[in-house]
Design a protein around this motif. Structure first.
Motif, PDB file in Angstrom:
ATOM      1  N   ALA A  27       9.685   5.674  -9.757  1.00  9.55           N
ATOM      2  CA  ALA A  27      10.199   5.285 -11.079  1.00  9.55           C
ATOM      3  C   ALA A  27       9.052   5.102 -12.075  1.00  9.55           C
ATOM      4  N   ASP A  28       7.984   4.450 -11.626  1.00 14.35           N
ATOM      5  CA  ASP A  28       6.835   4.229 -12.521  1.00 14.35           C
ATOM      6  C   ASP A  28       6.138   5.539 -12.877  1.00 14.35           C
ATOM      7  N   TRP A  29       5.983   6.382 -11.856  1.00 15.37           N
ATOM      8  CA  TRP A  29       5.274   7.656 -12.101  1.00 15.37           C
ATOM      9  C   TRP A  29       6.074   8.531 -13.070  1.00 15.37           C
ATOM     10  N   LEU A  30       7.408   8.524 -12.869  1.00 17.87           N
ATOM     11  CA  LEU A  30       8.286   9.280 -13.774  1.00 17.87           C
ATOM     12  C   LEU A  30       8.210   8.730 -15.198  1.00 17.87           C
ATOM     13  N   LEU A  31       8.185   7.404 -15.296  1.00 16.37           N
ATOM     14  CA  LEU A  31       8.128   6.773 -16.621  1.00 16.37           C
ATOM     15  C   LEU A  31       6.898   7.257 -17.389  1.00 16.37           C
ATOM     16  N   SER A  32       5.765   7.232 -16.725  1.00 11.27           N
ATOM     17  CA  SER A  32       4.521   7.665 -17.366  1.00 11.27           C
ATOM     18  C   SER A  32       4.615   9.136 -17.786  1.00 11.27           C
ATOM     19  N   THR A  35       7.465  -5.057  -4.414  1.00 14.58           N
ATOM     20  CA  THR A  35       8.463  -4.002  -4.642  1.00 14.58           C
ATOM     21  C   THR A  35       9.758  -4.604  -5.180  1.00 14.58           C
ATOM     22  N   MET A  36      10.127  -5.752  -4.653  1.00 12.11           N
ATOM     23  CA  MET A  36      11.330  -6.429  -5.171  1.00 12.11           C
ATOM     24  C   MET A  36      11.128  -6.815  -6.637  1.00 12.11           C
ATOM     25  N   THR A  37       9.935  -7.324  -6.952  1.00 14.62           N
ATOM     26  CA  THR A  37       9.646  -7.713  -8.345  1.00 14.62           C
ATOM     27  C   THR A  37       9.721  -6.496  -9.257  1.00 14.62           C
ATOM     28  N   MET A  38       9.076  -5.406  -8.829  1.00 15.73           N
ATOM     29  CA  MET A  38       9.086  -4.181  -9.655  1.00 15.73           C
ATOM     30  C   MET A  38      10.495  -3.624  -9.776  1.00 15.73           C
ATOM     31  N   GLY A  39      11.227  -3.621  -8.663  1.00 17.68           N
ATOM     32  CA  GLY A  39      12.593  -3.084  -8.676  1.00 17.68           C
ATOM     33  C   GLY A  39      13.466  -3.860  -9.656  1.00 17.68           C
ATOM     34  N   ASN A  40      13.370  -5.192  -9.614  1.00 21.45           N
ATOM     35  CA  ASN A  40      14.155  -6.019 -10.537  1.00 21.45           C
ATOM     36  C   ASN A  40      13.754  -5.762 -11.982  1.00 21.45           C
ATOM     37  N   LEU A  41      12.448  -5.637 -12.203  1.00 16.34           N
ATOM     38  CA  LEU A  41      11.946  -5.391 -13.562  1.00 16.34           C
ATOM     39  C   LEU A  41      12.440  -4.031 -14.077  1.00 16.34           C
ATOM     40  N   GLN A  42      12.350  -3.025 -13.222  1.00 20.21           N
ATOM     41  CA  GLN A  42      12.798  -1.685 -13.627  1.00 20.21           C
ATOM     42  C   GLN A  42      14.287  -1.686 -13.960  1.00 20.21           C
ATOM     43  N   ARG A  95      -5.139  -2.035 -14.284  1.00 14.79           N
ATOM     44  CA  ARG A  95      -5.248  -0.662 -13.788  1.00 14.79           C
ATOM     45  C   ARG A  95      -4.833   0.348 -14.847  1.00 14.79           C
ATOM     46  N   ASP A  96      -5.587   1.416 -14.915  1.00 10.26           N
ATOM     47  CA  ASP A  96      -5.319   2.446 -15.906  1.00 10.26           C
ATOM     48  C   ASP A  96      -4.190   3.371 -15.437  1.00 10.26           C
ATOM     49  N   ARG A  97      -3.024   2.805 -15.313  1.00 13.18           N
ATOM     50  CA  ARG A  97      -1.865   3.584 -14.880  1.00 13.18           C
ATOM     51  C   ARG A  97      -0.673   2.994 -15.617  1.00 13.18           C
ATOM     52  N   PHE A  98       0.093   3.824 -16.336  1.00  8.03           N
ATOM     53  CA  PHE A  98       1.189   3.301 -17.155  1.00  8.03           C
ATOM     54  C   PHE A  98       2.452   3.145 -16.318  1.00  8.03           C
ATOM     55  N   THR A  99       2.961   1.922 -16.237  1.00 10.23           N
ATOM     56  CA  THR A  99       4.136   1.653 -15.407  1.00 10.23           C
ATOM     57  C   THR A  99       5.136   0.786 -16.183  1.00 10.23           C
ATOM     58  N   PHE A 100       6.213   0.407 -15.511  1.00  7.03           N
ATOM     59  CA  PHE A 100       7.178  -0.503 -16.132  1.00  7.03           C
ATOM     60  C   PHE A 100       6.545  -1.856 -16.465  1.00  7.03           C
ATOM     61  N   LEU A 101       5.411  -2.182 -15.818  1.00 11.14           N
ATOM     62  CA  LEU A 101       4.708  -3.428 -16.157  1.00 11.14           C
ATOM     63  C   LEU A 101       4.220  -3.361 -17.599  1.00 11.14           C
ATOM     64  N   ASP A 102       3.805  -2.164 -18.023  1.00 12.31           N
ATOM     65  CA  ASP A 102       3.357  -1.982 -19.408  1.00 12.31           C
ATOM     66  C   ASP A 102       4.531  -2.098 -20.367  1.00 12.31           C
ATOM     67  N   LEU A 103       5.612  -1.421 -19.972  1.00 13.79           N
ATOM     68  CA  LEU A 103       6.779  -1.418 -20.852  1.00 13.79           C
ATOM     69  C   LEU A 103       7.296  -2.861 -21.049  1.00 13.79           C
ATOM     70  N   ALA A 104       7.257  -3.635 -19.960  1.00 14.75           N
ATOM     71  CA  ALA A 104       7.736  -5.027 -20.038  1.00 14.75           C
ATOM     72  C   ALA A 104       6.966  -5.828 -21.082  1.00 14.75           C
ATOM     73  N   ASN A 105       5.711  -5.422 -21.319  1.00 14.66           N
ATOM     74  CA  ASN A 105       4.878  -6.150 -22.274  1.00 14.66           C
ATOM     75  C   ASN A 105       5.027  -5.709 -23.713  1.00 14.66           C
ATOM     76  N   CYS A 106       5.747  -4.625 -23.923  1.00 13.95           N
ATOM     77  CA  CYS A 106       5.839  -4.161 -25.312  1.00 13.95           C
ATOM     78  C   CYS A 106       7.256  -3.749 -25.708  1.00 13.95           C
ATOM     79  N   ILE A 107       8.223  -4.240 -24.952  1.00  7.98           N
ATOM     80  CA  ILE A 107       9.599  -3.823 -25.264  1.00  7.98           C
ATOM     81  C   ILE A 107      10.416  -5.019 -25.756  1.00  7.98           C
ATOM     82  N   ILE A 108      11.282  -4.760 -26.727  1.00  6.72           N
ATOM     83  CA  ILE A 108      12.243  -5.808 -27.113  1.00  6.72           C
ATOM     84  C   ILE A 108      13.644  -5.210 -27.146  1.00  6.72           C
ATOM     85  N   ASN A 109      14.610  -6.045 -26.936  1.00 11.16           N
ATOM     86  CA  ASN A 109      16.018  -5.600 -26.930  1.00 11.16           C
ATOM     87  C   ASN A 109      16.474  -5.117 -28.289  1.00 11.16           C
TER      88      ASN A 109
END
Ligand SMILES: [Zn+2]
Length: 392
Positions: A172-177, A268-275, A378-392
């Motif tokens: 999911a993260d790799w696809l997002l990037s 993985t559970m944390t990432m899965g929930n975040l995604q 880490r220089d890899r764009f994932t849902f962790l990045d999106l979580a930091n710059c997304i608003i509803n």
């Protein structure tokens, strides 16, 4: 392609019962001058007579793959031209990296289906207390003794299961990037393991029962997952946000009692929930992250992340338009490749595996802060990045 030609050279992988009984004869096919690396746990698999016949080192039971140990093994193996590894992740990392820097070959006898690094070309080495990934090479050959593998401590096998099943959050993260930033992406690593994943998702309870068939299947899945990283020209297919959080936790609070895969089960559970949470947003809007570099430096005590953070801020600006225009399409593509976290939680719970930070003795508050800041490590764009710059 050049990378593949250099790295993809495993002469053979044999999976059979009682292979370690012939470790001496097998190794002698490759060299007369071998150096054997075992630890106090894997020593029991050997006929002790071999220790009189070949140079060797017996490392402590819970040895860490540190630069000091690499130096020790390097010096002891100086006059040998082939290193033989009998062990799981740590012994593999020590032998993989030592043989690489000494320009020797190494042969591997893995003793547990505990992680996917047996067929990857990088070694995970501890530097100043935290793990770093170093370029190394592949084993010349891998000999898997199915009796030893099947009877490995259950925690090791389950750790391997988590290191494999994080495929879902990694993909999911790799696809997002790829979809947001146009970075390279390759479907092949996932196609190669799909059938095995389906079986493991049905038959996972047989891991706890030490079923030879299922443990060997898990090992095959892990070996192919490792090859997936080689053909991806990096660990993209098997290590994304879930590994980034685990490594960031290692920086602030290294947990020596937990295995790699146990940490990965939790992250993985944390990432899965975040995604799932981010994908459920109907019309997301991207804004600049409010996290400043001083916060990152102060928290992790390392200023090497400053450059990564700068780059990440540019990424956020770059993906704003595409999120606005193509979110539904992005959602559809990613959604069809992920495992629901409820399903994963059920599996981890039935296997008596850790899946929450408190199961590993991690402080919840610290863990959530680390998960929030880990994107900058880490220089890899994932849902962790999106979580930091997304608003509803
Ligand atoms: Zn891993």
């Amino acid at each position: 392609m050049h990378y593949l030609q250099q790295q993809c050279y495993i002469k053979e992988i044999i999976i059979e019962p009682k292979l370690v009984n012939n470790i001496y004869e097998i190794s002698k096919q490759y060299s007369d001058n071998i150096f054997l690396v075992v630890d106090k746990n894997t020593l029991k698999f050997l006929n002790k007579k071999i220790l009189d016949k070949v140079s060797n080192i017996i490392l402590p039971a819970n040895v860490v793959a540190s630069l000091d140990i690499i130096e020790l093994v390097k010096n002891k193996a100086k006059s040998s031209d082939l290193i033989i590894a009998l062990g799981s992740g740590t012994i593999n990392d020590i032998c993989k990296y030592t043989s690489y820097i000494e320009q020797k070959e190494y042969i591997l006898f893995p003793t547990a289906a505990s992680m996917n690094g047996y067929t990857s070309a990088t070694a995970s080495i501890s530097v100043d207390g935290y793990k770093r990934s170093f370029t190394a090479h592949l084993a010349k050959a891998i000999y898997i003794d199915t009796d030893i593998l099947t009877n490995a401590p259950i925690r090791l096998t389950l750790s391997g299961f988590a290191d494999f099943i994080c495929r879902s959050t990694a993909q999911a993260d790799w696809l997002l990037s790829h979809l947001l930033l146009g970075t390279q992406y390759n479907e092949l690593p996932f196609i190669m393991v799909n059938e095995m994943e389906q079986i493991l998702l049905k038959e996972y309870q047989y891991l706890n029962k030490k079923s030879s068939e299922i443990v060997v299947l898990l090992m095959q899945a892990l070996l192919i997952s490792g090859f997936g990283m080689v053909i991806s020209d990096g660990s993209y297919s098997a290590s994304q946000g879930e590994h980034i959080i685990a490594h960031a936790m290692d920086i602030v609070n290294y947990n020596h009692c937990s295995l790699h895969g146990e940490k990965i089960a939790v992250t993985t559970m944390t990432m899965g929930n975040l995604q799932e949470k981010i994908l459920s947003i109907k019309n997301p809007i991207i804004q600049r992250s409010t996290i400043e570099e001083s916060e990152i430096i102060e928290y992790f005590g390392i200023n090497q992340f400053t450059k990564i953070l700068e780059q990440k801020k540019k990424y956020a600006a770059k993906c704003s338009k595409i999120v606005h225009e193509k979110w539904k399409n992005i959602f559809n593509i990613i959604q069809q490749n992920i495992l629901p976290t409820k399903h994963l939680e059920k599996i981890f719970s039935e296997l008596s595996m850790p899946y929450l930070p408190e199961h590993l003795g991690w402080n919840q508050k610290q863990y959530h802060t680390v998960a929030n800041l880990a994107f900058a490590t880490r220089d890899r764009f994932t849902f962790l990045d999106l979580a930091n710059c997304i608003i509803n």
